[in-house]
Scaffold this active site. Structure first.
Site, PDB file in Angstrom:
ATOM      1  N   GLU A 186       1.047  -1.334   0.025  1.00 49.07           N
ATOM      2  CA  GLU A 186      -0.023  -0.026   0.011  1.00 49.07           C
ATOM      3  C   GLU A 186       0.936   1.267   0.049  1.00 49.07           C
ATOM      4  O   GLU A 186       0.792   2.206   0.926  1.00 49.07           O
ATOM      5  CB  GLU A 186      -0.939   0.082   1.326  1.00 49.07           C
ATOM      6  CG  GLU A 186      -2.029  -1.081   1.001  1.00 49.07           C
ATOM      7  CD  GLU A 186      -2.942  -1.346   2.307  1.00 49.07           C
ATOM      8  OE1 GLU A 186      -4.016  -1.859   2.204  1.00 49.07           O
ATOM      9  OE2 GLU A 186      -2.532  -1.148   3.326  1.00 49.07           O
TER      10      GLU A 186
ATOM     11  N   GLU B 282      -4.609 -10.352   0.271  1.00 53.65           N
ATOM     12  CA  GLU B 282      -5.279 -10.249   1.578  1.00 53.65           C
ATOM     13  C   GLU B 282      -6.908 -10.456   1.049  1.00 53.65           C
ATOM     14  O   GLU B 282      -7.183 -10.071   0.034  1.00 53.65           O
ATOM     15  CB  GLU B 282      -5.363  -8.884   2.125  1.00 53.65           C
ATOM     16  CG  GLU B 282      -3.967  -8.288   2.533  1.00 53.65           C
ATOM     17  CD  GLU B 282      -3.933  -7.038   3.027  1.00 53.65           C
ATOM     18  OE1 GLU B 282      -4.962  -6.383   3.426  1.00 53.65           O
ATOM     19  OE2 GLU B 282      -2.597  -6.383   3.284  1.00 53.65           O
TER      20      GLU B 282
END
Length: 1002
Positions: free
Chosen positions: A439, A510
């Site tokens: 991220e 994820e």
């Protein structure tokens, strides 16, 4: 203020005098010590762990110059154990934040009020080290530090979760020495260490000294080449030395037999090469390791060698030529008392739990772990995605998600994160992919990382989710080898797999957010992942809740989360999102994962003949280590079982199994076959007999219906005002015609309810309801009240009475969200039957639940039921439970989540008895299965409490009998609850029977 150069805000300075990164190893004095893996058995190792003198300052401006001088008296300072995180030792602010930086986003600048920890340690150097080069290794310091020895400045380093090594020979002396370390909470590196976690500081991993020969090995890179037919493997041991040095090496197999030996003179750079014919290959199922011993001078180095080949062919991820599914979890370093300081036994506990629950992959989210953890993964058998210590999620809210990765001023900082990770970890066979971090946008700095890695180690693919085109980063993604996604829906990944234009395998780095009561969509993902070779698998977010063990004002122990320490900003309980608790107690979500990703599948072929099909989903090993046990239950009672059946299917093969049971042609009873796959022998992670997975089959016995003619006794009706008294031989019920509810149910004078019956649609929001709950509350679901339009006796005989209630449920302000007609019937046995027809208003968001809620009196503590158990289950979270007859207490029905929420439901219940210990209570049954819940808390109690210690246990027992309760899903971070799991019908009918009983008379 201390007089030091302000390196912590200088992007051009990432270190001063730090040694170049190298492979992790410890030099030992002999083979026996090296093979033990115990650092302390090396004469060339000296720990600096232990008690240090410590002084904390809220700001570096308060630090006085000269604290590092030998003459400075630090005896009045505090004592602090190293390694540790100073926040869990009572210093500074405990703070949890996910995305947001805890200071203004102004890179590379950090707050002037930069908390600082000063460490001083005196230690002795043996005379035996006089002729040695001395080094100090800090394996993890958050976030940056300055180092002095005997008053002289040695160096500076930043980069919290990879080692910093310094040659301290010029500064050290035989006998007593003093080391001083100044650790700053923030530095420019903090901008790229913005992971979802508690913000800890300090020397949190091990610190130790190494004594090296003046001429010694610096670095080792054990590269592999494996032939296409896997019959030959070559390990090329690339060596770097300080100068010309004779090197001898031995390659030993797992039986400690020397299979190859070589010797060479290495002048700074060179190579030793070993060829192994018919190598035993390493994989997570059979983690076979060779040991490479390297001798130079007085030193012995040991490296684990696992021969394996990782490649991508035609969009399929493969290990050793076999398509592999990665069944993983994301794992943070997290300890409820020590923070990010993780003892080795705690690492082992995590790995044992993962193996016991069929996990084969770990993503080291979001930074390299302790190097000993990687050794353990080599040995236990796990595939690792090793992730660089790089995340700058906080720039998202600053307005430009890619602002750092596209800024060339940050290239060195980004690149160094990749270099230090790869150099330290390059020799670990368990690592199957490198990750560029998490991220942080995507642009030229990530590309530089990827290009460097490919140049240094082309044997592993590169992963980075940031290249997802939905993030709108650079379109130049050719340096990334896999497509990675977070929280994409099952439909999305299936569409990806079907699209022939997509040439890279997809990895869900994820998915299935495991926060609280969840996840509820695992089976939906894995049905699709198994279907398409292009889908590699994924890692559930995440392994463990990150709660901090603490105490409330009145002394109750609990696990704290963001905001509990007054921290701002904070992200509340978003750190409580794991498959296990902070104490490593498995949540029911982990049990669900274990069953869904099980490496063996069992399906019925012909249950009349007792044949089932067993499919081996292991990729590399057959099933000879597994035996199948079986049992037959009749209405929940064991009636037959046999000797274990040996399994033998090869990898990815099937085996037909015959189970020698006999069944009646017909019966009024239900028969179930439960088959279980169990390990035949003990392993380092499980005992013999450990259950790997199970399946259960409803056997094809014709159900003969009993038509018992029962004489129904007469009843007496007596209306007093709006109350209708219904009396029989041994019961008295009272129905309130105004309220449209029973207010008394008795048998032999025993009261069975303590409050009026009520229809209920509200549940305490789960963590995965964190988004939908706002819509629910906007519609008033949490404040639903029943309005009775009319209530009348619509049929009456000598032995029964029927009462019809027309009603609605609605919250203030809003139009009622549903209307219903309830038909209640009481007969002379005392049994109450309910038929309710519901119409839901159009345009509403799906309901949390619909059912009947009863409050049963104090002492109602026993729950016996036939349905799915023994633990909680929901419509989308029911694959880890077995159908049977269970006897539990009300407290055992409760699943205690750190943030109280809906829990403990038993989906698919056929009948239930909730009673006191003497068996006096109510029996519930329906024409269809229902969801059962019994607890000492109302939904409102659970909704109101922010922590489990805030719950006040009621003496009464609250029983829910639900037509349906919507699934739990994973929408706290994942996709919306899938449509089949929503209570979204606009019209439905619910039937239920309630009978007061004394069990001893049944």
């Amino acid at each position: 203020m201390i007089n030091v150069t302000r390196y912590w805000e200088d992007l051009k300075v990432l270190q001063i005098n730090r040694e170049a990164p190298r492979a992790y190893y410890i030099p030992y004095g002999d083979v026996e010590a090296a093979s033990s893996g115990k650092r302390g058995r090396s004469p060339f190792y000296q720990t600096l762990n232990g008690r240090w003198k410590f002084q904390y300052h809220p700001s570096i401006k308060d630090v006085k110059d000269g604290f590092y001088d030998v003459s400075t008296n630090v005896s009045a300072w505090d004592d602090l154990t190293v390694p540790s995180c100073w926040q869990v030792k009572g210093y500074d602010q405990l703070q949890y934040t996910n995305v947001n930086y805890p200071f203004p986003c102004d890179p590379p600048y950090v707050p002037n009020e930069n908390a600082t920890g000063l460490y001083v340690r005196e230690f002795n150097i043996s005379d035996n080290w006089n002729e040695k080069e001395k080094y100090v290794v800090f394996e993890g310091v958050n976030s940056c530090f300055y180092l002095w020895i005997n008053g002289e400045f040695v160096g500076y380093s930043q980069g919290s979760r990879v080692p910093a090594e310094f040659n301290i020979s010029p500064y050290i002396q035989s006998g007593k020495n003093r080391m001083a370390v100044m650790v700053l909470k923030w530095c420019d590196g903090t901008y790229i260490e913005d992971q979802d976690l508690w913000r800890f500081s300090g020397i949190f991993r091990d610190v130790y000294l190494l004594a090296r020969d003046h001429n010694h090995i610096v670095d080792v890179f054990n590269k592999q080449e494996i032939s296409d037919d896997y019959q030959k493997a070559v390990v090329k041991c690339e060596l770097q030395t300080t100068s010309s040095l004779e090197i001898r090496a031995q390659l030993r197999n797992a039986r400690d037999e020397v299979i190859h030996e070589g010797i060479a003179m290495i002048d700074r750079k060179g190579c030793l090469e070993f060829e192994v014919l018919e190598p035993v290959l390493w994989n997570a199922e059979n983690p076979y390791l060779y040991n490479l011993y390297i001798y130079s001078g007085n030193e012995v180095l040991l490296f684990q060698v696992g021969f394996r080949k990782v490649e991508i062919n035609d969009g399929v991820f493969m290990i050793n030529g076999t398509a592999v599914k990665l069944k993983g979890v994301n794992r943070h370093d997290s300890h409820p008392e020590l923070g990010q300081t993780i003892p080795i036994n705690h690492m082992i506990k995590d790995l044992v739990l993962m193996k016991r629950h069929n996990v084969n992959t770990i993503r080291t989210s979001h930074y390299p772990n302790d190097p000993r953890f990687l050794d353990l993964c080599n040995e236990y058998g796990f595939y690792l995605i090793d992730e660089a210590d790089l995340e700058c999620h906080g720039v998202l809210h600053a307005g430009d998600y890619h602002m750092l990765t596209r800024n060339p001023d940050w290239e060195d900082a980004f690149l160094e994160r990749a270099i230090r990770m790869v150099e330290r970890d390059k020799n670990h066979p368990s690592i199957i992919m490198w990750s560029l971090g998490n991220e942080s946008g995507y642009d030229v700095n990530h590309m530089a990382m990827a290009r460097w890695i490919k140049g240094r180690d082309a044997s592993r693919p590169i992963h980075y989710e940031g290249v997802d085109p939905r993030h709108q980063g650079s379109p130049h993604t050719e340096v990334i080898d896999v497509e990675s996604r977070m929280y994409s829906s099952p439909a999305y990944i299936e569409n990806y797999a079907k699209d022939e234009n997509n040439t890279k395998p997809m990895f869900l780095c994820e998915y299935s957010h495991a926060m609280g009561n969840g996840p509820g969509d695992l089976k939906d993902y894995w049905d699709i992942i198994y279907k398409y070779p292009k889908l590699m698998g994924g890692c559930v977010w995440e392994w463990s809740d990150h709660g901090i063990k603490t105490h409330s004002a009145d002394g109750k122990e609990y696990f704290a989360y963001g905001g509990d320490f007054g921290d701002q900003p904070n992200d509340g309980n978003f750190c409580i999102d794991g498959l296990v608790g902070p104490d490593r107690k498995p949540h029911t979500g982990l049990l669900e994962l274990k069953q869904v990703i099980a490496p063996i599948r069992m399906e019925a072929e012909d249950l009349t003949k007792g044949t089932i099909i067993v499919t081996n989903l292991f990729d590399f090993i057959d099933l000879s280590h597994i035996e199948l046990t079986w049992r037959i239950e009749k209405d929940g009672q064991l009636i037959d079982q046999g000797e274990p059946i040996q399994l033998e299917a090869s990898p990815h093969a099937v085996q037909r199994v015959h189970i020698p049971y006999e069944l009646p042609a017909e019966s009024h009873s239900r028969y179930f076959l439960t088959v279980s796959c169990r390990s035949k022998r003990e392993t380092r992670w499980a005992e013999a007999g450990h259950e790997i997975c199970f399946n259960q089959f409803d056997l094809p016995v014709f159900r003969r219906q009993e038509h018992e003619v029962q004489q129904i006794p007469a009843i007496q009706l007596n209306k007093s005002g709006h109350q209708l008294n219904i009396e029989g031989f041994d019961f008295k019920h009272v129905f309130d015609m105004y309220e449209g509810a029973f207010i008394q149910i008795t048998k032999h004078g025993m009261d069975m309810i303590d409050a009026p019956t009520k229809f209920n649609i509200w549940r305490a929001p789960t963590d995965n309801d964190r988004k939908i709950k706002h819509s629910w509350m906007e519609e008033g679901y949490d404040r639903a009240n029943m309005h009775v339009y009319g209530c009348e006796i619509t049929n009456q005989t000598e032995a029964s009475v029927e009462i019809t209630v027309q009603f609605s449920l609605g919250g203030y302000i809003k139009i009622p969200f549903l209307h219903g007609v309830a038909l209640w019937k009481v007969d002379g046995t005392g049994e109450i039957s309910l038929q309710v027809d519901i119409t839901v208003r159009d345009g509403l968001v799906f309901l949390p639940r619909f059912g009947l809620q009863l409050t049963m009196p104090q002492g109602t503590e026993e729950v016996e039921y036939f349905g799915l158990g023994p633990h909680e289950s929901y419509i989308d979270k029911c694959h880890s439970v077995k159908r049977g007859k269970y006897l539990l207490t009300v407290d055992e029905m409760f699943e205690n989540y750190i943030m109280p929420q809906e829990n403990g439901s038993r989906y698919g219940t056929e009948w239930a008895i909730v009673s006191n210990e003497q068996g006096m209570g109510l029996k519930f049954s329906g024409s269809d299965n229902f969801s059962l819940n019994a607890a000492h808390y109302t939904p409102e109690d659970l909704t109101k409490a922010a922590h489990d210690y805030e719950l006040v246990r009621r003496k009464e027992t609250i029983v829910h009998l639900d037509y349906k309760i919507s699934g739990v899903g994973s929408n706290s971070c994942g996709p919306e609850l899938l449509v089949p799991y929503r209570l979204d019908e606009k019209e439905f009918k619910f039937e239920l029977r309630i009978k007061p009983i004394f069990k001893e008379d049944e």
